[in-house]
Enzyme design. Structure first.
Site, PDB file in Angstrom:
ATOM      1  N   HIS A  71      19.710  12.420  13.552  1.00 53.02           N
ATOM      2  CA  HIS A  71      19.540  12.160  14.992  1.00 53.02           C
ATOM      3  C   HIS A  71      20.449  13.032  15.860  1.00 53.02           C
ATOM      4  O   HIS A  71      20.757  12.657  16.998  1.00 53.02           O
ATOM      5  CB  HIS A  71      19.818  10.691  15.313  1.00 53.02           C
ATOM      6  N   HIS A 106       6.378  14.681  14.648  1.00 52.04           N
ATOM      7  CA  HIS A 106       7.194  13.499  14.942  1.00 52.04           C
ATOM      8  C   HIS A 106       6.309  12.463  15.623  1.00 52.04           C
ATOM      9  O   HIS A 106       5.571  12.783  16.547  1.00 52.04           O
ATOM     10  CB  HIS A 106       8.329  13.935  15.874  1.00 52.04           C
TER      11      HIS A 106
END
Length: 382
Positions: free
Chosen positions: A185, A285
């Site tokens: 992340h 994604h």
């Protein structure tokens, strides 16, 4: 045919749908959103709407160029997400008019199925293991996990050991029966990413995602040079021009554009082609809703370098609605052996329960990601 109206619906858990109507009664659906900035993207959609009303929805390429280039300032997550949802809906309309799925309009299938993987949340090893067990029961064998919690620019060995211990327990619990990627992340600095990647190599993750933020993309080739684990990134890149730079620099093995953030089907298909020229894989994604997933699948099925597809079924963010709650034709999203099959209905192939969308949009939550701080009080990456 002319566009007559564009309506947006903010929905639980953290989604936004849009509907484009035409004077011939054909309707298209899209999913424009930035998680945590839905109202801002919604405002951008309605600014673009002023031009789009009265335009021919069949001119997808021209409308895309107008939305992107007609303004002096361009790009970025807000505008590109607004364009993305509109673009999805335009493709949906075109497919319905021509009575063909979008992948057929893009040249036809290059594969018969695409591997799906599921995101598994949880901060403690036991929570992650339980989540994997639950998802295995519905057919998944490939997952994505948090690679670490928040971490200081230079952090201590205890923080490293905690991250490594979680991954070790998961590999020990399942052996090679599952595969998993590790998502950092962008929470760690380049020096700490080097440490973590070295420590985690022994557990053979499928890939390392966003080891550093996209703003620090110059480190991708440096990190890739020190490991055999494929490096993935792209959810926070928003156009082919950003992807061009990382492809030229090297380092990434997998690109992860988001079909609801990076300009939609039109732009992401171009990004996929660019990646193929550099022998880089595609794995869109998609921790979002069913329209975004459908858009991803159409690009997957026409892109030779697509390797797997993220989806949000059972994801811990889904509070108030699940992936298929707004979909009438749920059966078309059924997986076989952990694979998605092509959607075959015209357009995007998603039949939206509009009455449910309208009802749940009345009290939609205004989702925000949490604010994290380090021990010293400074802001941490979430």
């Amino acid at each position: 045919m002319k566009i007559t109206n564009i309506t947006t619906y903010r929905l639980p858990p953290r989604w936004m749908f849009l509907k484009i109507e035409t004077d011939e009664g054909v309707v298209g659906w899209g999913e424009p959103v930035i998680e945590g900035r839905a109202r801002t993207v919604e405002a951008a959609v309605h600014e673009l709407k002023e031009y789009l009303i009265g335009q021919d929805p069949a001119r997808i390429n021209d409308l895309w160029q107008v939305m992107y280039r007609a303004g002096f300032y361009r790009g970025g997550p807000i505008l590109m997400s607004a364009i993305a949802g509109i673009d999805q809906a335009l493709w949906d309309i075109k497919g319905k008019v021509l009575n063909a799925p979008v992948w057929q309009l893009m040249g036809g299938l290059v594969r018969d199925k695409i591997k799906a993987y599921s995101w598994v949340g949880g901060d403690r090893p036991a929570e992650v293991i339980d989540g994997i067990k639950t998802l295995r029961n519905i057919g998944f064998d490939t997952f994505k996990l948090n690679g670490c919690e928040e971490m200081g620019v230079i952090d201590n060995s205890r923080a490293v050991d905690k991250a490594v211990n979680t991954v070790a327990q998961i590999r020990e619990a399942f052996g090679n029966e599952i595969e998993f990627g590790l998502d950092f992340h962008g929470r760690v600095s380049a020096p700490m990413a080097k440490v973590l990647i070295k420590e985690l190599e022994q557990y053979r993750p499928l890939f390392i995602e966003e080891p550093v933020l996209a703003e620090q993309a110059e480190y991708y080739p440096k990190l890739a040079a020190q490991t055999h684990i494929p490096i993935a990134a792209g959810e926070r890149m928003f156009s082919r021009f950003e992807f061009k730079r990382v492809l030229e620099a090297g380092g990434l093995a997998i690109l992860q554009p988001d079909l609801s953030h990076a300009g939609g089907i039109t732009e992401c298909y171009k990004i996929a082609g660019m990646a193929e020229a550099y022998d880089v894989a595609l794995a869109p994604h998609c921790p979002l809703g069913p329209i975004a997933l459908a858009a991803c699948l159409h690009v997957d099925f026409v892109s030779r370098n697509a390797v797997f597809q993220e989806q949000s079924m059972g994801i811990h963010y889904n509070k108030g609605a699940e992936l298929l709650d707004f979909v009438k034709n749920k059966e078309d999203f059924n997986m076989e052996g952990g694979f998605f099959k092509p959607l075959t209905k015209p357009g995007l192939g998603v039949e939206i329960d509009e009455a449910k969308v309208i009802e749940l949009s009345k009290n939609a939550p205004d989702w925000r990601n949490p604010l994290w701080r380090h021990e010293d009080g400074s802001v941490a990456e979430w």
